[in-house]
Design a protein around this motif. Sequence first.
Motif, short mmCIF file in Angstrom:
data_model
loop_
_atom_site.label_atom_id
_atom_site.label_comp_id
_atom_site.label_asym_id
_atom_site.label_seq_id
_atom_site.Cartn_x
_atom_site.Cartn_y
_atom_site.Cartn_z
N ASP A 135 0.83 -1.21 0.00
CA ASP A 135 0.00 0.00 0.00
C ASP A 135 0.87 1.26 0.00
O ASP A 135 0.50 2.28 -0.59
CB ASP A 135 -0.94 0.00 1.21
N ALA A 136 2.01 1.18 0.69
CA ALA A 136 2.93 2.32 0.70
C ALA A 136 3.45 2.58 -0.72
O ALA A 136 3.55 3.72 -1.16
CB ALA A 136 4.09 2.06 1.65
N ASN A 137 3.74 1.50 -1.42
CA ASN A 137 4.20 1.63 -2.80
C ASN A 137 3.12 2.25 -3.68
O ASN A 137 3.39 3.09 -4.54
CB ASN A 137 4.60 0.27 -3.38
N ALA A 138 1.87 1.83 -3.44
CA ALA A 138 0.76 2.36 -4.23
C ALA A 138 0.60 3.87 -4.01
O ALA A 138 0.30 4.62 -4.95
CB ALA A 138 -0.53 1.63 -3.87
N LEU A 139 0.84 4.31 -2.79
CA LEU A 139 0.78 5.75 -2.50
C LEU A 139 1.91 6.49 -3.21
O LEU A 139 1.74 7.59 -3.71
CB LEU A 139 0.85 6.00 -0.99
N SER A 140 3.08 5.85 -3.22
CA SER A 140 4.22 6.44 -3.90
C SER A 140 3.92 6.60 -5.40
O SER A 140 4.25 7.62 -6.01
CB SER A 140 5.45 5.56 -3.68
N VAL A 141 3.27 5.59 -5.97
CA VAL A 141 2.90 5.67 -7.39
C VAL A 141 2.00 6.87 -7.63
O VAL A 141 2.19 7.64 -8.58
CB VAL A 141 2.20 4.37 -7.85
N ARG A 142 1.03 7.08 -6.74
CA ARG A 142 0.12 8.23 -6.90
C ARG A 142 0.88 9.55 -6.85
O ARG A 142 0.62 10.47 -7.60
CB ARG A 142 -0.97 8.21 -5.81
N GLN A 143 1.85 9.60 -5.93
CA GLN A 143 2.64 10.83 -5.80
C GLN A 143 3.49 11.07 -7.06
O GLN A 143 3.60 12.19 -7.55
CB GLN A 143 3.55 10.70 -4.57
N GLU A 144 4.08 10.00 -7.58
CA GLU A 144 4.92 10.14 -8.78
C GLU A 144 4.10 10.52 -10.01
O GLU A 144 4.51 11.35 -10.81
CB GLU A 144 5.68 8.84 -9.03
N ALA B 149 10.18 9.68 -22.93
CA ALA B 149 10.97 9.62 -21.69
C ALA B 149 10.11 9.07 -20.55
O ALA B 149 10.55 8.21 -19.77
CB ALA B 149 11.49 11.01 -21.33
N ALA B 150 8.87 9.54 -20.46
CA ALA B 150 7.97 9.06 -19.40
C ALA B 150 7.76 7.56 -19.54
O ALA B 150 7.73 6.82 -18.55
CB ALA B 150 6.62 9.80 -19.48
N ASP C 277 8.02 1.74 -14.26
CA ASP C 277 8.56 0.64 -13.44
C ASP C 277 8.56 -0.68 -14.21
O ASP C 277 9.45 -1.51 -14.03
CB ASP C 277 7.71 0.48 -12.17
N ASP C 278 7.53 -0.88 -15.03
CA ASP C 278 7.46 -2.16 -15.76
C ASP C 278 8.59 -2.26 -16.79
O ASP C 278 9.22 -3.30 -16.94
CB ASP C 278 6.09 -2.36 -16.43
N ARG C 279 8.86 -1.13 -17.45
CA ARG C 279 9.95 -1.13 -18.44
C ARG C 279 11.30 -1.29 -17.75
O ARG C 279 12.15 -2.07 -18.19
CB ARG C 279 9.97 0.19 -19.23
N PHE D 265 5.88 -1.68 -7.59
CA PHE D 265 6.10 -0.43 -8.34
C PHE D 265 5.99 0.78 -7.41
O PHE D 265 5.13 0.83 -6.54
CB PHE D 265 5.06 -0.28 -9.46
N THR D 266 6.85 1.75 -7.64
CA THR D 266 6.80 2.97 -6.84
C THR D 266 6.58 4.22 -7.69
O THR D 266 6.33 5.30 -7.18
CB THR D 266 8.11 3.17 -6.04
N HIS D 267 6.71 4.10 -9.01
CA HIS D 267 6.59 5.27 -9.88
C HIS D 267 5.49 5.15 -10.92
O HIS D 267 5.14 6.12 -11.56
CB HIS D 267 7.91 5.54 -10.59
N GLY D 268 4.96 3.94 -11.10
CA GLY D 268 3.92 3.75 -12.10
C GLY D 268 4.44 3.10 -13.37
O GLY D 268 5.64 3.12 -13.64
N THR D 269 3.53 2.51 -14.12
CA THR D 269 3.92 1.85 -15.37
C THR D 269 4.19 2.91 -16.45
O THR D 269 3.82 4.08 -16.30
CB THR D 269 2.80 0.94 -15.89
#
Length: 280
Positions: A188-197, A229-230, A235-237, A248-252
């Motif tokens: 869940d912490a990672n999911a929050l990080s993804v939202r922030q990124e 660039a994005a 994270d998947d790449r 994942f911490t930054h999103g796909t």
Amino acid sequence: MRLGGRRVSSNIEDRRGTRFGRAGGIGLGTVVLALLAAYFGIDPGVVLQNSQQAQPVQEEQVPYQESAGEAQARQLVSVVLADTEDTWSQIFTAAGRTYEQPKLVLFSQAVQTQCGFAQSNSGPFYCPADRNVYIDLSFYDELHQRFGAPGDFAQAYVIAHEVGHHVQTLLGISEKTQAARARVSQADANALSVRQELQADCFAGLWAHNAEASRPFLEAGDIEEGLNAASAIGDDRLSKGRAPPESFTHGTSEQRVRWFKRGFDSGSMSECDTFNTRSL
Ligand SMILES: [Zn+2]
């Protein structure tokens, strides 16, 4: 991008040429902190933990000889930073707030920050504790060669994303997210990080929208460079499909592209509310 005639920022701090070591003569290699290579924004939590460990000391300052390519990159960074200052000042003022401009620190190889000691391999990042954006311009070579994301707009996107984290700090979003992350499971912490990124990506797009609206500077292919660039740093790449999505911490790649585009297409803060969106 057509950057000629645009203002350069006075908030650039050049710390290139600073060398670090540790008392007793142990080389830098032995004090490498295990910073995650979280491109486009080190997880501040990671850095803060590391700052508890032994800190290297500044050893010497040697004159820094920048290459022609670096001089060009420095110029680009200075113009883009100035442009983010104008954009965000406008947005903050319209909302009855004051935009406090961040400093952008250029470093070579390693840098001491209030978030801890960082090395170039951690990529550009924002430190909420000292409110500085940090970048070793050699990252742009990596962005081009290793991540296959060349182009001046790709370089601008990097800066605009980190400034996005600064905006999140000023708005109290980063602090809230950090506190919330401490109370939940790792996934869940990672999911929050993804939202922030993803919000920082959206803010980067929002900057480009507003900068273009106030004074056109984009050329054919620029936005594609940013989107490329994005996509390259999703994270998947980056994990080549080997890491599970909950890590994942930054999103796909797809998410990062979509949120950047959403900010760019709308130019509106309310479109960047990644924290109150059911599906990212
Ligand atoms: Zn980030």
